[in-house]
Scaffold this motif. Sequence first.
Motif, PDB file in Angstrom:
ATOM      1  N   TYR A 189      21.615  48.046  30.288  1.00  0.00           N
ATOM      2  CA  TYR A 189      22.866  47.335  30.537  1.00  0.00           C
ATOM      3  C   TYR A 189      23.504  47.791  31.855  1.00  0.00           C
ATOM      4  N   CYS A 190      23.693  46.821  32.745  1.00  0.00           N
ATOM      5  CA  CYS A 190      24.324  47.021  34.054  1.00  0.00           C
ATOM      6  C   CYS A 190      23.677  48.159  34.855  1.00  0.00           C
ATOM      7  N   SER A 191      22.382  48.322  34.662  1.00  0.00           N
ATOM      8  CA  SER A 191      21.604  49.225  35.498  1.00  0.00           C
ATOM      9  C   SER A 191      21.017  48.408  36.653  1.00  0.00           C
ATOM     10  N   PRO A 192      20.335  49.039  37.596  1.00  0.00           N
ATOM     11  CA  PRO A 192      19.758  48.277  38.717  1.00  0.00           C
ATOM     12  C   PRO A 192      18.763  47.205  38.295  1.00  0.00           C
ATOM     13  N   THR A 193      18.228  47.287  37.069  1.00  0.00           N
ATOM     14  CA  THR A 193      17.254  46.284  36.627  1.00  0.00           C
ATOM     15  C   THR A 193      17.884  45.180  35.775  1.00  0.00           C
ATOM     16  N   ASP A 194      19.197  45.218  35.564  1.00  0.00           N
ATOM     17  CA  ASP A 194      19.870  44.230  34.716  1.00  0.00           C
ATOM     18  C   ASP A 194      20.265  43.016  35.560  1.00  0.00           C
ATOM     19  N   CYS A 206      23.709  41.314  34.634  1.00  0.00           N
ATOM     20  CA  CYS A 206      24.868  42.040  35.156  1.00  0.00           C
ATOM     21  C   CYS A 206      25.010  41.818  36.658  1.00  0.00           C
ATOM     22  N   LYS A 207      23.903  41.718  37.373  1.00  0.00           N
ATOM     23  CA  LYS A 207      23.970  41.421  38.804  1.00  0.00           C
ATOM     24  C   LYS A 207      24.603  40.053  39.044  1.00  0.00           C
ATOM     25  N   ARG A 208      24.316  39.097  38.136  1.00  0.00           N
ATOM     26  CA  ARG A 208      24.792  37.727  38.312  1.00  0.00           C
ATOM     27  C   ARG A 208      26.282  37.602  38.025  1.00  0.00           C
ATOM     28  N   TYR A 209      26.762  38.263  36.963  1.00  0.00           N
ATOM     29  CA  TYR A 209      28.141  38.056  36.525  1.00  0.00           C
ATOM     30  C   TYR A 209      29.055  39.257  36.765  1.00  0.00           C
TER      31      TYR A 209
END
Length: 560
Positions: free
Chosen positions: A88-93, A96-99
């Motif tokens: 969750y909201c890590s560099p691979t999420d 989370c990058k989108r929103y």
Amino acid sequence: MGRTPFSNPVQYFLIVGVGLFSLILYLTFFIFLDVEGKLSLSLASPSTYCGSRNSYDMKETTPTTSTMTVTVTPTPKPFEPEPAYCNYCSPTDEVCKRYGSFNLARSRAYEGSNARLKRVLRKLRSGQKIKIGIVGGSVSIGYGLQDRRDNWSYLYAEHVRDMFAESTSSNATNIEVELINGSVSGTISQYMETCFREHISEDVDLVIIELAINDQRLEYLAQGYEHLIRSIFALPQKPAVINVQVMALMFSTITMGGDLHTAVAEYYDTSIISIRNVLLPHILRSTQLKPSDNSLEDYWFGHDMAGGLDLRHVSKNGHRMIADLLQSFTSRVACEGWHEDQLIGTYSEDSNVAGGWDWDPYESDRTEGLISSVPNPNEGEDVSEYVPRQLLYQKYDHTTSVPPAVPFCRTTTTLVGMVAFSTYAHPLQTMPAPFSSEGPDAFVLWSHPSNPGKVWLTGRKPGARAAFKLHTSALGRVRVTYLRSESWGLGSAWCWIDDDRQNGQRLDGYWKYKNAHVTNTHVVVKNATPGEHILYCEILEDTTEPGGATGFRISAVDAL
């Protein structure tokens, strides 16, 4: 002038000598209890007996100078890396990058404990198939979409399948998720509370409800929503429930029935994912800065055949947002459940009761003698999936316990193109004569050629009677769902159960609202005894329709 303590040199050196001698004794003699509980002395360094956290040696000295060594080595749990969905909201999420974390947090209008959802995801992680049922309206059907694969429910089911297929589970190669979209256009909680089983399988593991904008902000609809959740919980698999609240901006108020649903969802600990919480602040702010700006509405909402903005149904982009928000939420819950599973067995049995009352009183309560401990009448009971014994819309007491209700529904809304009913349907059929009329005056299934998807059990002449066998359970309530219109030539009917015609109810198909052709659900009986009954509806000669029309159209009968 006072005398200084220990001013005599002899006394001073005597005290210092005693102190040094005591220190030497402490360093050379270590006091410990042997395995029999006897006090023993050993001429050794204390470090000999102060082992590490993982193991220690205890040497016992006895009069016979025998020595025993006890070694304790706890077995560590095998290390298992976190699954890929614990990001969750890590560099691979990517979601989370989108929103952004701010918008994702706002979308979780109510998270709850998610005990049921964790159980369902644990089942999927073990390699077992799960079924997801959708109970919603035209948004969930995919109104305005060109490709069903753009529907939020399809995207979400695909994500759940992929999420566990990529996990570290050894059984992830055969992950199977079945999606059953039982949504009905224009439907409300008042219908779905008893008829949802006509549209989804009874062995579903997860039910997602999307009725926030179909329901008006009316208390009786919120009560129907409560009955819907309780009936879903009573299904064989004891499903988890997630509430998806979409947004519409074409009604007289922004607030809709979903805002009353929120209190019910919290009462039953069912999570809520809201796109209104995410989108509306941005829409309001952008139009405050520039009133002519409709770029956000144009992007997130659909368009009608003429290209006009449809503020009732979200667009393909809106469907993607719903799926993304659900994906993020489900991944968080799955990760939390995974971590909980790793801790199984690390706590004592007394403290490992899910949903237990596990907090202590304030220390001031103990010292002041108010209470010795927090009352815990549920000790040892798992209340994580507890269904409240009372309805939210009841007055609290110590004795009322509402039993699980078994909904009864017979409907025409599951009829597909006048050819066949859906897999889960129990078709609405009249009883034979003499209970029902027969011949040219009989009620028959009918649909308008221009709209074959809308099917009605239709009668046209005064005196035509339709009889239905039904079964009541906990509430003893019997209802009829029928069509109302200002311009479709609809008359009135009298409905009653068994032989109690005099206490029946009049149902008027005509009303004065122009361009509003909608179904209405009317209670015929509120307190019938549990069991089998016969419901009768007979067309009246006395009609409220200005032109004298007497037609009457029924779409469902139900009981609870």
